[in-house]
Design a protein around this motif. Structure first.
Motif, mmCIF file in Angstrom:
data_model
loop_
_atom_site.group_PDB
_atom_site.id
_atom_site.type_symbol
_atom_site.label_atom_id
_atom_site.label_comp_id
_atom_site.label_asym_id
_atom_site.label_seq_id
_atom_site.Cartn_x
_atom_site.Cartn_y
_atom_site.Cartn_z
ATOM 1 N N ASN A 101 1.066 -1.531 -0.226
ATOM 2 C CA ASN A 101 -0.360 -0.279 -0.042
ATOM 3 C C ASN A 101 0.654 1.230 -0.064
ATOM 4 N N LEU A 102 1.706 1.473 -0.818
ATOM 5 C CA LEU A 102 2.203 2.460 -1.113
ATOM 6 C C LEU A 102 2.819 2.621 -1.964
ATOM 7 N N LEU A 103 1.808 3.039 -2.918
ATOM 8 C CA LEU A 103 1.624 3.695 -4.556
ATOM 9 C C LEU A 103 1.732 4.544 -4.249
ATOM 10 N N GLU A 104 2.046 5.575 -3.235
ATOM 11 C CA GLU A 104 2.553 7.145 -3.617
ATOM 12 C C GLU A 104 4.374 6.844 -3.917
ATOM 13 N N ILE A 105 5.089 6.374 -2.956
ATOM 14 C CA ILE A 105 6.312 6.046 -3.470
ATOM 15 C C ILE A 105 6.487 5.079 -5.556
ATOM 16 N N PHE A 106 5.812 5.095 -5.411
ATOM 17 C CA PHE A 106 5.535 3.884 -6.595
ATOM 18 C C PHE A 106 5.200 5.196 -7.951
ATOM 19 N N ILE A 107 4.388 6.552 -7.426
ATOM 20 C CA ILE A 107 4.335 7.103 -8.280
ATOM 21 C C ILE A 107 5.361 8.431 -8.766
ATOM 22 N N ALA A 108 5.603 8.890 -6.888
ATOM 23 C CA ALA A 108 6.476 9.622 -7.127
ATOM 24 C C ALA A 108 7.786 9.385 -8.114
ATOM 25 N N VAL A 109 8.169 8.256 -7.770
ATOM 26 C CA VAL A 109 9.530 7.968 -8.397
ATOM 27 C C VAL A 109 9.403 7.139 -10.019
ATOM 28 N N THR A 110 8.576 6.823 -10.526
ATOM 29 C CA THR A 110 8.465 7.209 -11.541
ATOM 30 C C THR A 110 7.945 7.884 -12.773
ATOM 31 N N ALA A 111 6.605 9.032 -11.904
ATOM 32 C CA ALA A 111 7.572 10.525 -12.879
ATOM 33 C C ALA A 111 9.059 11.661 -12.490
ATOM 34 N N ILE A 112 9.350 10.888 -11.772
ATOM 35 C CA ILE A 112 10.895 11.951 -11.490
ATOM 36 C C ILE A 112 10.917 11.235 -12.234
ATOM 37 N N GLY A 113 11.632 9.524 -12.404
ATOM 38 C CA GLY A 113 12.409 8.888 -13.652
ATOM 39 C C GLY A 113 11.932 9.092 -14.433
ATOM 40 N N SER A 114 10.784 9.248 -15.555
ATOM 41 C CA SER A 114 10.664 9.280 -16.528
ATOM 42 C C SER A 114 10.682 10.769 -17.117
ATOM 43 N N MET A 115 10.541 11.346 -16.021
ATOM 44 C CA MET A 115 11.470 13.072 -16.415
ATOM 45 C C MET A 115 12.689 12.561 -16.692
ATOM 46 N N ALA A 116 13.019 12.257 -15.847
ATOM 47 C CA ALA A 116 15.121 11.933 -15.879
ATOM 48 C C ALA A 116 15.080 11.784 -16.837
ATOM 49 N N PHE A 117 14.957 10.470 -17.642
ATOM 50 C CA PHE A 117 15.332 9.858 -18.476
ATOM 51 C C PHE A 117 14.837 10.650 -20.224
ATOM 52 N N ALA A 118 13.533 11.012 -19.954
ATOM 53 C CA ALA A 118 13.278 12.033 -21.230
ATOM 54 C C ALA A 118 14.445 13.005 -21.281
ATOM 55 N N GLY A 119 14.706 13.154 -20.248
ATOM 56 C CA GLY A 119 15.882 14.379 -20.607
ATOM 57 C C GLY A 119 17.150 14.311 -21.187
ATOM 58 N N TYR A 120 18.366 12.722 -20.606
ATOM 59 C CA TYR A 120 18.496 11.328 -20.808
ATOM 60 C C TYR A 120 18.135 11.763 -22.846
ATOM 61 N N VAL A 121 16.955 11.545 -22.780
ATOM 62 C CA VAL A 121 17.200 10.809 -23.689
ATOM 63 C C VAL A 121 17.411 12.511 -25.127
ATOM 64 N N ALA A 122 16.812 13.286 -24.990
ATOM 65 C CA ALA A 122 16.322 14.568 -25.889
ATOM 66 C C ALA A 122 18.376 14.578 -26.087
ATOM 67 N N TYR A 123 19.075 14.999 -24.465
ATOM 68 C CA TYR A 123 20.655 15.410 -24.649
ATOM 69 C C TYR A 123 21.402 14.188 -25.556
#
Length: 398
Positions: free
Chosen positions: A367-389
């Motif tokens: 019952n800790l989906l809050e952690i999952f969505i926070a990690v996923t949001a930060i991780g996907s945006m960071a990875f998108a920045g890396y791909v763009a770079y």
């Protein structure tokens, strides 16, 4: 390709029409030869005429088969083919051949281990009578007497591919044995550790059942998409019970996502449309799940930050997909179970990785989906920045 007499007085056409991974034995060999680069095949058996050949004809009319297939039962005409250099490869049709092995044989032999394992010999074309007699009364010992280990391509010889002894079909139970062996090879060369340890083990259970049915890979993809959307809906409803149900539906969707590719590769039913549909379905499911989790947490907690995190997760994933779409479509259309993994595919592998579903399931259980969505949001945006770079650097270097 020469056919040998089946054992136990079995009917010739029935024997070579028996199915392995849902494909008739003769057709499966022809499809592997086609994928290896062979453009024309003559199927030979001294009694291949009349009703016997007629019952095998529908196999070569399969739409998956694009190469020219001819039939021959007269030894004298076969001798003429050898004499005018119309034949450069003789393949034992009573063994199952793999396209990568045949492709290597067609080239200059460099892999001695492969040549030994697939039992390849160079056999002189002349006298052609001896070669035809060896076909009619196939014996590995006789092939060894008149042949030699391949060296540089010799135009006076044909390469005789006896086949890996472990893939010979000599008894009825060999069909089941090879069926199971090919099922184990239905994965991709760039599968993640979790794919190999869990996802493929589960997806093969579905493949083992579905490959014997007329269900197509595209139909499985549509099913995987619908189940994934159902998962996203349960996440949106919120609550502990719904999130557990959603996580289970998502794992089922991921297993079916693997199953459609396995069946497509094993039955040679890959298509550009199927590859595109699979990619779109994967991303739609991911977007639905991320958004559903964010909105579901907002509904149950009243904290609008979770809905923003869900939107960020979708935005990051969508950005990565748009930046890498050309590479994703290219890799999915050319990927195979035995293809080497290229270094340039690493970003594509990461964006297509399904391992997050097991982390999501664990977070749903505790019952800790809050952690999952926070990690996923930060991780996907960071990875998108890396791909763009990375794309920017490639463009600048070009």
């Amino acid at each position: 390709m020469f056919l040998t007499d089946p054992p136990d007085s079995a009917d010739l056409s029935d024997w070579y029409a028996r199915r392995i991974v849902g494909v008739p034995f003769l057709l499966l060999n022809l499809l592997h030869l086609q994928k290896a680069g062979v453009q024309q095949v003559t199927v030979y058996h001294r009694d291949l005429k009349g009703g016997r050949k007629g019952r095998l004809l529908p196999l070569v009319e399969d739409p998956r088969l694009c190469i020219s297939v001819e039939w021959e039962s007269a030894p004298e005409r076969l001798r003429e083919r050898f004499a005018d250099e119309a034949c450069r490869l003789v393949v034992n049709g009573s063994a199952l051949h793999w396209h990568s092995d045949v492709a290597a044989v067609l080239k200059e032999p460099g892999d001695r281990d492969l040549m030994a394992r697939t039992q390849v010999y160079e056999v002189p074309v002349e006298p052609a009578d001896a070669l035809v007699a060896c076909l009619d009364a196939f014996s590995l010992n006789e092939v060894r007497k008149i042949g030699r280990v391949p060296g540089p391509l010799n135009l006076d010889c044909v390469r005789w591919v006896v086949g890996d002894h472990n893939r010979w079909v000599q008894h009825r139970n060999d069909f089941r044995r090879l069926h199971e062996e090919l099922l184990q090879q239905g994965g991709m060369s760039n599968d993640s550790p979790m794919d190999r340890l869990v996802t493929r083990r589960m997806s093969r259970q579905f493949t083992r059942f579905l490959i014997r049915t007329p269900v197509t890979p595209n139909q499985i993809t549509w099913t995987h998409l619908v189940i994934g959307l159902v998962s996203g809906w349960y996440f949106y409803l919120g609550g502990y019970g719904n999130q557990l149900t959603a996580a289970l539906w998502l794992m089922l969707s991921a297993w079916l996502d693997s199953c459609d590719g396995e069946i497509a590769r094993l039955r040679f039913q890959q298509s550009p449309f199927g590859g595109m549909l699979d990619i779109v379905a994967d991303n739609v499911v991911h977007f639905a799940v991320f958004l559903g989790i964010g909105l579901g947490l907002y509904r149950t907690t009243g904290n609008a930050a979770y809905s923003y995190l869900g939107v960020l997760a979708v935005a990051g994933s969508l950005t990565c997909f748009l930046l890498l779409q050309a590479d994703i479509f290219s890799q999915r259309s050319t990927g195979s179970s035995d293809a080497p993994v290229e270094a340039t595919e690493s970003l594509v592998d990461q964006i297509a990785n399904r391992d997050f579903i097991y982390f999501l399931f664990a977070m749903a259980v505790v019952n800790l989906l809050e952690i999952f969505i926070a990690v996923t949001a930060i991780g996907s945006m960071a990875f998108a920045g890396y791909v763009a770079y990375s794309r920017f650097r490639q463009a600048r270097n070009a």
